[in-house]
Design a protein around this motif. Sequence first.
Motif, PDB file in Angstrom:
ATOM      1  N   ILE A 144       0.859  -1.180   0.000  1.00 26.77           N
ATOM      2  CA  ILE A 144       0.000   0.000   0.000  1.00 26.77           C
ATOM      3  C   ILE A 144       0.891   1.224   0.000  1.00 26.77           C
ATOM      4  CG2 ILE A 144      -0.221  -0.033   2.527  1.00 26.77           C
ATOM      5  CD1 ILE A 144      -3.050   1.169   2.124  1.00 26.77           C
ATOM      6  N   SER A 145       0.527   2.222  -0.774  1.00 28.04           N
ATOM      7  CA  SER A 145       1.300   3.454  -0.811  1.00 28.04           C
ATOM      8  C   SER A 145       0.404   4.625  -0.444  1.00 28.04           C
ATOM      9  CB  SER A 145       1.935   3.671  -2.184  1.00 28.04           C
ATOM     10  OG  SER A 145       0.942   3.828  -3.175  1.00 28.04           O
ATOM     11  N   LEU A 146       0.999   5.600   0.222  1.00 28.85           N
ATOM     12  CA  LEU A 146       0.314   6.841   0.531  1.00 28.85           C
ATOM     13  C   LEU A 146       1.130   7.967  -0.087  1.00 28.85           C
ATOM     14  CD1 LEU A 146      -1.575   7.819   3.691  1.00 28.85           C
ATOM     15  CD2 LEU A 146       0.054   9.461   2.732  1.00 28.85           C
ATOM     16  N   LYS A 147       0.448   8.766  -0.915  1.00 30.07           N
ATOM     17  CA  LYS A 147       1.111   9.829  -1.661  1.00 30.07           C
ATOM     18  C   LYS A 147       0.538  11.175  -1.230  1.00 30.07           C
ATOM     19  CE  LYS A 147       1.027   6.621  -5.562  1.00 30.07           C
ATOM     20  NZ  LYS A 147       0.738   6.410  -6.999  1.00 30.07           N
ATOM     21  N   LEU A 148       1.407  12.147  -1.042  1.00 31.44           N
ATOM     22  CA  LEU A 148       1.007  13.516  -0.763  1.00 31.44           C
ATOM     23  C   LEU A 148       1.209  14.340  -2.023  1.00 31.44           C
ATOM     24  CD1 LEU A 148       2.533  14.072   2.792  1.00 31.44           C
ATOM     25  CD2 LEU A 148       0.223  13.341   2.178  1.00 31.44           C
ATOM     26  N   GLN A 149       0.174  15.108  -2.395  1.00 29.54           N
ATOM     27  CA  GLN A 149       0.199  15.885  -3.628  1.00 29.54           C
ATOM     28  C   GLN A 149      -0.315  17.299  -3.382  1.00 29.54           C
ATOM     29  OE1 GLN A 149      -2.204  13.703  -6.459  1.00 29.54           O
ATOM     30  NE2 GLN A 149      -0.674  12.087  -6.740  1.00 29.54           N
ATOM     31  N   ASP A 150      -0.079  18.163  -4.389  1.00 26.77           N
ATOM     32  CA  ASP A 150      -0.621  19.523  -4.400  1.00 26.77           C
ATOM     33  C   ASP A 150      -1.781  19.554  -5.384  1.00 26.77           C
ATOM     34  OD1 ASP A 150      -1.226  22.187  -4.577  1.00 26.77           O
ATOM     35  OD2 ASP A 150       0.799  22.863  -5.103  1.00 26.77           O
ATOM     36  N   LYS A 151      -3.001  19.641  -4.868  1.00 29.80           N
ATOM     37  CA  LYS A 151      -4.192  19.587  -5.715  1.00 29.80           C
ATOM     38  C   LYS A 151      -4.308  20.793  -6.637  1.00 29.80           C
ATOM     39  CE  LYS A 151      -7.155  21.910  -2.309  1.00 29.80           C
ATOM     40  NZ  LYS A 151      -8.305  21.777  -1.402  1.00 29.80           N
ATOM     41  N   ASN A 152      -3.558  21.852  -6.366  1.00 31.56           N
ATOM     42  CA  ASN A 152      -3.658  23.075  -7.162  1.00 31.56           C
ATOM     43  C   ASN A 152      -2.871  23.005  -8.459  1.00 31.56           C
ATOM     44  OD1 ASN A 152      -5.269  24.448  -5.172  1.00 31.56           O
ATOM     45  ND2 ASN A 152      -3.399  24.685  -3.947  1.00 31.56           N
ATOM     46  N   LEU A 153      -2.061  21.988  -8.629  1.00 30.46           N
ATOM     47  CA  LEU A 153      -1.303  21.821  -9.866  1.00 30.46           C
ATOM     48  C   LEU A 153      -2.155  21.133 -10.916  1.00 30.46           C
ATOM     49  CD1 LEU A 153       2.155  20.597  -8.478  1.00 30.46           C
ATOM     50  CD2 LEU A 153       1.493  22.937  -9.105  1.00 30.46           C
ATOM     51  N   ALA A 154      -1.892  21.460 -12.192  1.00 29.47           N
ATOM     52  CA  ALA A 154      -2.621  20.801 -13.274  1.00 29.47           C
ATOM     53  C   ALA A 154      -2.334  19.304 -13.287  1.00 29.47           C
ATOM     54  CB  ALA A 154      -2.243  21.433 -14.604  1.00 29.47           C
ATOM     55  N   GLN A 155      -1.136  18.925 -12.916  1.00 32.16           N
ATOM     56  CA  GLN A 155      -0.732  17.520 -12.796  1.00 32.16           C
ATOM     57  C   GLN A 155      -0.187  17.308 -11.380  1.00 32.16           C
ATOM     58  OE1 GLN A 155       2.067  17.365 -16.135  1.00 32.16           O
ATOM     59  NE2 GLN A 155       0.510  16.287 -17.361  1.00 32.16           N
ATOM     60  N   PRO A 156      -1.081  17.063 -10.423  1.00 35.19           N
ATOM     61  CA  PRO A 156      -0.678  17.042  -9.007  1.00 35.19           C
ATOM     62  C   PRO A 156       0.385  16.010  -8.673  1.00 35.19           C
ATOM     63  CG  PRO A 156      -3.068  17.159  -9.229  1.00 35.19           C
ATOM     64  CD  PRO A 156      -2.531  16.879 -10.600  1.00 35.19           C
ATOM     65  N   TRP A 157       0.473  14.955  -9.448  1.00 37.46           N
ATOM     66  CA  TRP A 157       1.418  13.882  -9.123  1.00 37.46           C
ATOM     67  C   TRP A 157       2.872  14.249  -9.418  1.00 37.46           C
ATOM     68  CZ3 TRP A 157      -2.184  13.888 -13.020  1.00 37.46           C
ATOM     69  CH2 TRP A 157      -1.693  13.962 -14.318  1.00 37.46           C
ATOM     70  N   THR A 158       3.098  15.297 -10.191  1.00 32.88           N
ATOM     71  CA  THR A 158       4.462  15.586 -10.645  1.00 32.88           C
ATOM     72  C   THR A 158       5.403  15.972  -9.516  1.00 32.88           C
ATOM     73  OG1 THR A 158       3.810  17.862 -11.150  1.00 32.88           O
ATOM     74  CG2 THR A 158       3.700  16.252 -12.953  1.00 32.88           C
ATOM     75  N   THR A 159       4.856  16.485  -8.409  1.00 28.66           N
ATOM     76  CA  THR A 159       5.715  16.856  -7.268  1.00 28.66           C
ATOM     77  C   THR A 159       5.382  16.042  -6.031  1.00 28.66           C
ATOM     78  OG1 THR A 159       4.192  18.626  -6.568  1.00 28.66           O
ATOM     79  CG2 THR A 159       5.946  19.213  -8.143  1.00 28.66           C
ATOM     80  N   GLN A 160       4.759  14.897  -6.226  1.00 29.89           N
ATOM     81  CA  GLN A 160       4.303  14.114  -5.081  1.00 29.89           C
ATOM     82  C   GLN A 160       5.458  13.489  -4.305  1.00 29.89           C
ATOM     83  OE1 GLN A 160       1.848  11.000  -6.772  1.00 29.89           O
ATOM     84  NE2 GLN A 160       3.543   9.595  -6.982  1.00 29.89           N
TER      85      GLN A 160
END
Length: 534
Positions: free
Chosen positions: A106-122
């Motif tokens: 199981i993985s838990l990822k933290l992201q910035d929802k304000n980015l167009a591609q939130p996963w890019t800086t996760q």
Amino acid sequence: MRHFYLLLFFLCSLVNAQVVQDDFEGGGTITSWYGDNCGMNINYANPYQQGINTSNTVLEYSDVGGQYANVQFDVNTNFDLTVKNSFSLKIYVPSSGLTGNQTNQISLKLQDKNLAQPWTTQSEIIKPIALNAWQEVTFDFENDNYINLDGNSPPPVQRTDFNRVVIQVNGENNYDYVLAYLDDVLYYDSISTDPIYDNLVWSDEFDGSGAIDTNKWFMQTQLIAGDSWANGEQQHYTNRIDNAYRDNGSLKIVAKGETYTDQGVTKNYTSARLNSKFSFKNGRVEIRAKLPSIAGTWPAMWLLGKNINEDGGYWDNQGFGTTSWPACGEIDIMEPNIAKNQILATWHWDNGNGYMYDSNSIATSNADTSQNFHIYELVWSEQNMKIYMDGTLINQLTTVDPFNQEFYILLNVAMGGNLGGPIQSGFNQDTMEIDYVRVYQESTLSVSDINLDDNILVFPNPATDILNIKISNTSQHHGTLQVLDVAGRLVTQKQFNINNTTLVYDTSALNAGIYFMKLEFDNNTSNTFKFIKE
């Protein structure tokens, strides 16, 4: 003196800290659950009311074969990982709900929802899971190994842009089915249970000049593999002052290019290999050093089991040599790779299941490590072992057999071999310089230190979630608190500054048990108390 069981408190501001939790029973604070390419039901009757989770309602997670799937939620206020650094949840994955042969994780990822591609800086933490049982999994973004998708991102605890949590079971880029159940999602401040090693028990500061201190070190010279050392090394180790000496407050281990004959064998290089005459189990080893830079040198700071059967070693000479390598265990705090642009942290062992090793590295530069001092550190407890460079974690390993016995320290510079590599033509000499070697172990808390002023009142006690601390003396509202476990190990240390007489502390992050708290006030008074967390 009153006899109270007192629970600890943190800063008063923590009372109003962000609360993020969901038990799927209707009382949670998370209102934005979303299934991304994943079936999701946040009001699902718990089909496995057993073990650590007998609650009525859980979240059902259903990946029905898309290339990726996850569940996620957003928060309105960005996470402050300096205040709360961890997430936990319970998970149950029935084997009947899986297809394919993906790694169970199981993985838990933290992201910035304000980015167009939130996963890019996760930033992501991945943990293994078992099947057919409820288990609690924690994700500590201060102490766990994490993965930054953007390698230029700082450590997660230094960031304030996270506002989305993404939970994914068994990875992505596959088309397998996954059925899972989640419960009791919580965002909290983890309190380390690792021992605090702050009591200096052995050291060498290498003060003075001349020969090394033979009360602390043994210079190992006897060849261990017929006419050579292990790993294809090409040096003789000597007990000469030419190869190891103190000068200007540091130890110099000098590898030289010279023809030297010893034990009937002639070699073209000499160096030194020091064994500590001190052995220990569990603690913190701190070594401050500069490394040699010339191609072909192989410096090492490491430990071996005291029971190693190695003819010519100090502890073998003392009669302790009963076990061959790698069953004795080896801990490599510092070794550079051949290119000298990485520092490796490695364990070697055999606990009856065959030879094992675990290695990881951190990027560096030859110019930096040879021209500047760095601190190389091992923190070794009964639970785990961690190796750091300048406070940055390089590698960690669960403490398995044989790392539950006494070890001793070795310092050496080899020539050539597996991690030395080709030796520079015309090699003359190069040096490893060590400022100090220090070993710390645990301090103990004296019962005589326990005292409680009449102007401090704590209630309720024991506490299950909330504790009130009332301090009536207005001169005792500022200072430092320390929380210690029953062995006297420091759990946490905080500054406090309150403007009223009562503090309220949420104890939910603490494990059940008995603790001590020491308050050191700015007016030079102190109090130490015992408390219970249910």
